[in-house]
Scaffold this motif. Sequence first.
Motif, PDB file in Angstrom:
ATOM      1  N   MET A 296      13.373  -6.789   1.846  1.00  0.00           N
ATOM      2  CA  MET A 296      11.937  -6.620   2.030  1.00  0.00           C
ATOM      3  C   MET A 296      11.540  -5.176   1.726  1.00  0.00           C
ATOM      4  N   GLN A 297      12.363  -4.239   2.211  1.00  0.00           N
ATOM      5  CA  GLN A 297      12.084  -2.831   1.938  1.00  0.00           C
ATOM      6  C   GLN A 297      12.154  -2.554   0.436  1.00  0.00           C
ATOM      7  N   ALA A 298      13.131  -3.161  -0.236  1.00  0.00           N
ATOM      8  CA  ALA A 298      13.269  -2.971  -1.690  1.00  0.00           C
ATOM      9  C   ALA A 298      12.048  -3.538  -2.418  1.00  0.00           C
ATOM     10  N   GLY A 299      11.518  -4.661  -1.928  1.00  0.00           N
ATOM     11  CA  GLY A 299      10.319  -5.247  -2.525  1.00  0.00           C
ATOM     12  C   GLY A 299       9.126  -4.319  -2.399  1.00  0.00           C
ATOM     13  N   LEU A 300       8.988  -3.708  -1.238  1.00  0.00           N
ATOM     14  CA  LEU A 300       7.876  -2.772  -1.015  1.00  0.00           C
ATOM     15  C   LEU A 300       7.975  -1.579  -1.954  1.00  0.00           C
ATOM     16  N   VAL A 301       9.198  -1.080  -2.120  1.00  0.00           N
ATOM     17  CA  VAL A 301       9.402   0.066  -3.011  1.00  0.00           C
ATOM     18  C   VAL A 301       9.069  -0.326  -4.454  1.00  0.00           C
TER      19      VAL A 301
ATOM     20  N   PRO B 272       4.449   1.555  -6.969  1.00  0.00           N
ATOM     21  CA  PRO B 272       3.755   2.274  -8.054  1.00  0.00           C
ATOM     22  C   PRO B 272       2.507   1.546  -8.560  1.00  0.00           C
ATOM     23  N   TYR B 273       2.360   0.284  -8.193  1.00  0.00           N
ATOM     24  CA  TYR B 273       1.222  -0.492  -8.700  1.00  0.00           C
ATOM     25  C   TYR B 273       0.070  -0.570  -7.704  1.00  0.00           C
ATOM     26  N   VAL B 274       0.276  -0.001  -6.512  1.00  0.00           N
ATOM     27  CA  VAL B 274      -0.704  -0.157  -5.440  1.00  0.00           C
ATOM     28  C   VAL B 274      -1.928   0.737  -5.653  1.00  0.00           C
ATOM     29  N   ARG B 275      -1.683   1.953  -6.113  1.00  0.00           N
ATOM     30  CA  ARG B 275      -2.772   2.923  -6.163  1.00  0.00           C
ATOM     31  C   ARG B 275      -3.916   2.481  -7.072  1.00  0.00           C
ATOM     32  N   GLU B 276      -3.564   1.752  -8.137  1.00  0.00           N
ATOM     33  CA  GLU B 276      -4.588   1.327  -9.093  1.00  0.00           C
ATOM     34  C   GLU B 276      -5.672   0.453  -8.433  1.00  0.00           C
ATOM     35  N   LEU B 277      -5.279  -0.287  -7.376  1.00  0.00           N
ATOM     36  CA  LEU B 277      -6.254  -1.139  -6.682  1.00  0.00           C
ATOM     37  C   LEU B 277      -7.401  -0.326  -6.096  1.00  0.00           C
ATOM     38  N   GLY B 278      -7.108   0.921  -5.720  1.00  0.00           N
ATOM     39  CA  GLY B 278      -8.106   1.748  -5.042  1.00  0.00           C
ATOM     40  C   GLY B 278      -8.717   2.805  -5.937  1.00  0.00           C
TER      41      GLY B 278
ATOM     42  N   LEU C  81       3.719  -3.102   8.454  1.00  0.00           N
ATOM     43  CA  LEU C  81       5.053  -2.528   8.217  1.00  0.00           C
ATOM     44  C   LEU C  81       5.642  -1.963   9.508  1.00  0.00           C
ATOM     45  N   ASP C  82       4.786  -1.338  10.319  1.00  0.00           N
ATOM     46  CA  ASP C  82       5.257  -0.822  11.614  1.00  0.00           C
ATOM     47  C   ASP C  82       5.850  -1.937  12.462  1.00  0.00           C
ATOM     48  N   ARG C  83       5.065  -3.004  12.567  1.00  0.00           N
ATOM     49  CA  ARG C  83       5.519  -4.128  13.406  1.00  0.00           C
ATOM     50  C   ARG C  83       6.772  -4.762  12.818  1.00  0.00           C
ATOM     51  N   ALA C  84       6.923  -4.684  11.497  1.00  0.00           N
ATOM     52  CA  ALA C  84       8.065  -5.325  10.836  1.00  0.00           C
ATOM     53  C   ALA C  84       9.267  -4.391  10.755  1.00  0.00           C
ATOM     54  N   THR C  85       9.190  -3.237  11.395  1.00  0.00           N
ATOM     55  CA  THR C  85      10.252  -2.211  11.381  1.00  0.00           C
ATOM     56  C   THR C  85      10.569  -1.722   9.970  1.00  0.00           C
ATOM     57  N   LEU C  86       9.563  -1.815   9.081  1.00  0.00           N
ATOM     58  CA  LEU C  86       9.746  -1.335   7.713  1.00  0.00           C
ATOM     59  C   LEU C  86       9.064   0.018   7.545  1.00  0.00           C
ATOM     60  N   ALA C  87       9.459   0.740   6.499  1.00  0.00           N
ATOM     61  CA  ALA C  87       8.870   2.050   6.246  1.00  0.00           C
ATOM     62  C   ALA C  87       7.942   1.978   5.041  1.00  0.00           C
ATOM     63  N   MET C  88       6.785   2.630   5.150  1.00  0.00           N
ATOM     64  CA  MET C  88       5.924   2.765   3.975  1.00  0.00           C
ATOM     65  C   MET C  88       6.687   3.611   2.956  1.00  0.00           C
ATOM     66  N   PRO C  89       6.861   3.098   1.718  1.00  0.00           N
ATOM     67  CA  PRO C  89       7.621   3.873   0.732  1.00  0.00           C
ATOM     68  C   PRO C  89       6.974   5.240   0.463  1.00  0.00           C
ATOM     69  N   ASP C  90       7.778   6.192   0.053  1.00  0.00           N
ATOM     70  CA  ASP C  90       7.256   7.506  -0.336  1.00  0.00           C
ATOM     71  C   ASP C  90       6.339   7.343  -1.535  1.00  0.00           C
TER      72      ASP C  90
END
Lengths: 275, 95
Positions: free
Chosen positions: A181-186, A190-196, A229-238
């Motif tokens: 799951m963490q690997a999927g987030l990473v 790079p494609y997230v910023r374009e949404l905003g 992500l907090d609740r899922a014990t995952l880290a927001m990627p750098d």
Amino acid sequence: MSTKGSEFAGVRIAGPRPGGDLGDGASQATAYLLSLGDDALVYAQRLAEWLTHAPQIEEDMALGNIGLDLLGQARSLLTRAGEVEGAGRDEDALAMLRDEREFRNVHLVEQERGDFAHEMARMLWFSSYQVELYSRLVGSADETLAGIAQKAVKEVEYHRDHATQWVLRLGDGTEVSHERMQAGLVAVHPYVRELGEDYPAARWAAAEGVGVLPSTLAGPVNDYVSGVLDRATLAMPDAPRWHARGGRDGIHSRPMGYLLAEMQHIARSHPGATW
Amino acid sequence: MSNDNWPLYEVFVRAKRGLNHVHAGSLHAPDAQMALRNARDLYTRRQEGVSIWVVASDDITASSPDEKDSFFDPAADKVYRHPTFYDVPEDVEYL
């Protein structure tokens, strides 16, 4: 259909000028509606690829349902885009007869299907964006767009819930599921910023009261995803070293051409066919 | 992945207010919350319901087909259990 122009947000806007140029209002309005519609259309196509590939048949159904919701949104949005453009193009012409450079979707939705965790990461970001977007478009000065948003917001809230449930379970599941799951987030980061990111048609639409500036959605979207992500014990990627850009201008990544080829080839091989 | 990994849930759907939840079918899900969502996608996609219950199939204690004779057959010749042995007075309404 009229080729002389159309109404948008109750205001009559210029149609195509001699020589084929669109009037500025029509061209901005059309571009804005295409951006929203193409995001939904292209992601619907990617989600349809999951049928028979999901971990369970129940999940095949869930992803197929979500894809069909998005396809329905795309149909309404492209139909509206065609009306506003006033050049006689309907939803089918816009979906099936445009080439890659005319599509205005973000790169996030056109990327190839990864593993299931990767898809849930993409869906979490994209549906969170759509929830914020449509819940604001409910107040659009264009009644048709407001109506589309009103119906769509309930659908995308469910999509966001679906992705949330899975991210929580995979993130806070086993060591392997957490890692993947963490690997999927990473991978999708790079494609997230374009949404905003704001683009000319969105600036125009926001100024006219019919649209929303994407940059105003980025904060709430980020807050929602961070909470999950907090609740899922995952880290927001750098912050990634590069990020995707150009989708709103019709500049796409390599997978887009293959996606369009698959999506459009029947419609183009048998023009006007019905069943 | 095979279906062995996910437990089976029985799904009950209420078609509209005032009606009972009726067994609609079963499905696999990793847990009850996901079962509810899968049930929504599988059994209410054509507006079949306004409420869903899911129950883990393992939690259901069911009568066995082997016991069918001893369970149900003895009721077959007890006609006196049916309310057919008295006359209904004519002025009783709504019966």
